[in-house]
Enzyme design. Sequence first.
Site, PDB file in Angstrom:
ATOM      1  N   CYS A 266      -9.821 -21.813   2.670  1.00 29.76           N
ATOM      2  CA  CYS A 266      -9.439 -20.396   2.177  1.00 29.76           C
ATOM      3  C   CYS A 266     -10.734 -19.433   2.360  1.00 29.76           C
ATOM      4  O   CYS A 266     -10.835 -18.859   3.207  1.00 29.76           O
ATOM      5  CB  CYS A 266      -8.800 -20.414   0.743  1.00 29.76           C
ATOM      6  SG  CYS A 266      -7.171 -21.244   0.861  1.00 29.76           S
TER       7      CYS A 266
HETATM    8  N1  LIG Z   1      -4.977 -25.820   1.406  1.00 32.49           N
HETATM    9  C1  LIG Z   1      -4.785 -24.782   0.454  1.00 32.49           C
HETATM   10  O1  LIG Z   1      -5.204 -24.948  -0.763  1.00 32.49           O
HETATM   11  C2  LIG Z   1      -4.134 -23.579   0.699  1.00 32.49           C
HETATM   12  C3  LIG Z   1      -3.852 -22.701  -0.072  1.00 32.49           C
HETATM   13  C4  LIG Z   1      -3.101 -21.631   0.050  1.00 32.49           C
HETATM   14  C5  LIG Z   1      -2.774 -21.034   1.629  1.00 32.49           C
HETATM   15  N2  LIG Z   1      -3.185 -22.193   2.397  1.00 32.49           N
HETATM   16  C6  LIG Z   1      -2.729 -21.593   3.739  1.00 32.49           C
HETATM   17  O2  LIG Z   1      -1.544 -22.556   4.006  1.00 32.49           O
HETATM   18  C7  LIG Z   1      -1.682 -22.956   5.480  1.00 32.49           C
HETATM   19  C8  LIG Z   1      -1.575 -24.356   5.751  1.00 32.49           C
HETATM   20  O3  LIG Z   1      -2.643 -24.871   5.195  1.00 32.49           O
HETATM   21  P1  LIG Z   1      -2.883 -26.564   4.716  1.00 32.49           P
HETATM   22  O4  LIG Z   1      -4.158 -26.589   3.999  1.00 32.49           O
HETATM   23  O5  LIG Z   1      -1.598 -26.910   4.317  1.00 32.49           O
HETATM   24  O6  LIG Z   1      -3.326 -26.920   6.294  1.00 32.49           O
HETATM   25  P2  LIG Z   1      -3.370 -28.368   6.878  1.00 32.49           P
HETATM   26  O7  LIG Z   1      -3.913 -28.543   7.863  1.00 32.49           O
HETATM   27  O8  LIG Z   1      -3.463 -29.381   5.596  1.00 32.49           O
HETATM   28  O9  LIG Z   1      -1.728 -28.875   7.309  1.00 32.49           O
HETATM   29  C9  LIG Z   1      -1.246 -28.094   8.318  1.00 32.49           C
HETATM   30  C10 LIG Z   1      -0.201 -29.208   9.104  1.00 32.49           C
HETATM   31  O10 LIG Z   1       0.577 -28.363   9.869  1.00 32.49           O
HETATM   32  C11 LIG Z   1       0.709 -29.146  11.138  1.00 32.49           C
HETATM   33  N3  LIG Z   1       1.051 -28.498  12.264  1.00 32.49           N
HETATM   34  C12 LIG Z   1       0.260 -27.567  13.014  1.00 32.49           C
HETATM   35  N4  LIG Z   1       0.918 -26.951  14.106  1.00 32.49           N
HETATM   36  C13 LIG Z   1       2.212 -27.411  13.707  1.00 32.49           C
HETATM   37  C14 LIG Z   1       3.191 -27.234  14.513  1.00 32.49           C
HETATM   38  N5  LIG Z   1       3.279 -26.200  15.558  1.00 32.49           N
HETATM   39  N6  LIG Z   1       4.333 -27.693  14.158  1.00 32.49           N
HETATM   40  C15 LIG Z   1       4.484 -28.365  13.069  1.00 32.49           C
HETATM   41  N7  LIG Z   1       3.408 -28.787  12.553  1.00 32.49           N
HETATM   42  C16 LIG Z   1       2.309 -28.133  12.743  1.00 32.49           C
HETATM   43  C17 LIG Z   1      -0.631 -29.710  11.121  1.00 32.49           C
HETATM   44  O11 LIG Z   1      -0.530 -31.309  12.077  1.00 32.49           O
HETATM   45  C18 LIG Z   1      -1.047 -30.109   9.814  1.00 32.49           C
HETATM   46  O12 LIG Z   1      -0.454 -31.571   9.194  1.00 32.49           O
HETATM   47  C19 LIG Z   1      -2.965 -22.134   5.897  1.00 32.49           C
HETATM   48  O13 LIG Z   1      -2.679 -21.019   6.536  1.00 32.49           O
HETATM   49  C20 LIG Z   1      -3.659 -21.964   4.961  1.00 32.49           C
HETATM   50  O14 LIG Z   1      -4.495 -20.955   4.843  1.00 32.49           O
HETATM   51  C21 LIG Z   1      -3.743 -23.273   2.139  1.00 32.49           C
END
Ligand SMILES: NC(=O)c1ccc[n+]([C@@H]2O[C@H](COP(=O)([O-])OP(=O)(O)OC[C@H]3O[C@@H](n4cnc5c(N)ncnc54)[C@H](O)[C@@H]3O)[C@@H](O)[C@H]2O)c1
Length: 425
Positions: A266
Amino acid sequence: MMSRMAGNRLVVVGQGYVGLALAVRAVEVGFDVVGYDVDADRIKSLAAGHSFVEDVRDVALRAALATGRYRPAAAFDDVDGFDVAVIAVPTPLREGVPDLAYIEAAVQSLADLLQPGATVILESTTYPGTTEELVAPILEQGSGLVAGSDFHLGYSPERIDPGNPAHTLVTTPKVVSGVDPRSLAAVRGFYDQLVDRTVPVSAPRVAELTKLLENTFRHVNIALVNELAMFANDLGIDMWEAIGAASTKPFGYLRFTPGPGVGGHCLPVDPSYLSWQVRRRLGQSFRFVELANDVNDHMPDYVVRRLVAALNRQGKAVLGRRILLLGVSFKRNVGDCREAPSRRIARLLADMGADLRACDPHVALGEFPSGVTPVELTTDELAAAEAVVALVDHDAFEPQMVARHARYVLDTRGWLPTGENVERL
Ligand SMILES: NC(=O)c1ccc[n+]([C@@H]2O[C@H](COP(=O)([O-])OP(=O)(O)OC[C@H]3O[C@@H](n4cnc5c(N)ncnc54)[C@H](O)[C@@H]3O)[C@@H](O)[C@H]2O)c1
């Protein structure tokens, strides 16, 4: 015209930190969930009941699988539609520019399955305008349906705080939005089943901005105390004591503490989505974000400078010295090493010829910074190191033990007992 009543078929696109937690919660409240991810290995391990997310325990994942209503899937082969779809895929920066390719691909894959009356919700963090300007057209072109009148579309930012048991997905209020009033009602109705409280806002761009405001606020305030910590040290004033004193003010002050730099997905990324949008749309620079990036990016170098200065006072060079990094993840009690400051610190010290070791019980061996030997935290390891750099205040690290057995500690989190051998950032 909408033809379908709200049902319980949910697709969550992306089974990472955000998507997996959401999928498991939705199963708990009765949804039939397909957890879709392009990473086949991840899907295989989820199907076998192995979670890689600290906040989703294996036992919770296995309970979800045991209901028969959670299906991790690497393809949409036998999915013939959904009532609700949530998108939680990565939104990285590529050379300072938002990369929305993951969102585009995810939305494209949903467009083929979209049916009248269904609801699509974006959760990925992104710049204001993404839902209406990028997601809606892809869904409309792919399905031949119209957002608002044929299907519902909205944005709801994720506020998950990894490793924080006090504020969970369920107890943290969830901001919700829709492209029209009926979309808002559908999005809100969905999350009302999952969380204690929803907070509706008037449009997706407001919800998108809300998320970036929250993260930019943290980023800027961390940069403020980081810069002040560097000045206070040069002025010979105890910054940590001042922070403790200021934090007794019951209004108008929020406690932030210095650290070795910001990490995770983030803070190093999200504020730049906002500054990129401000520059692109308005031709102006978002100076607070740029300044905060500058200060926070510099912190790993500052940590190394302080360590070198400490060794120099003892007449020692870094070359060949054994240095122990305490914690390599980006924050306490999590194993996530994305953008962690430990990487740059390790690289700078390795370049100077340090004999580098590190311990972090939360981090898988393959995730340690390169050039670092992973070790267990023992009194012998502490005593054998010329210097310990305490980068992460995991609960698993016993502060008294560290302070008692280390010869010298640079405490970048201000959590160890102070003493002759412990110096704070
Ligand atoms: N991790 C956090 O604490 C957090 C908090 C708030 C917001 N976010 C936001 O949420 C979003 C996701 O973050 P995250 O931490 O879960 O990411 P992450 O990398 O842990 O997980 C994302 C997943 O999406 C998959 N992916 C990518 N392209 C894809 C597609 N076309 N179809 C299906 N799956 C696909 C990846 O393989 C991965 O497993 C980001 O925008 C992030 O900024 C994350």
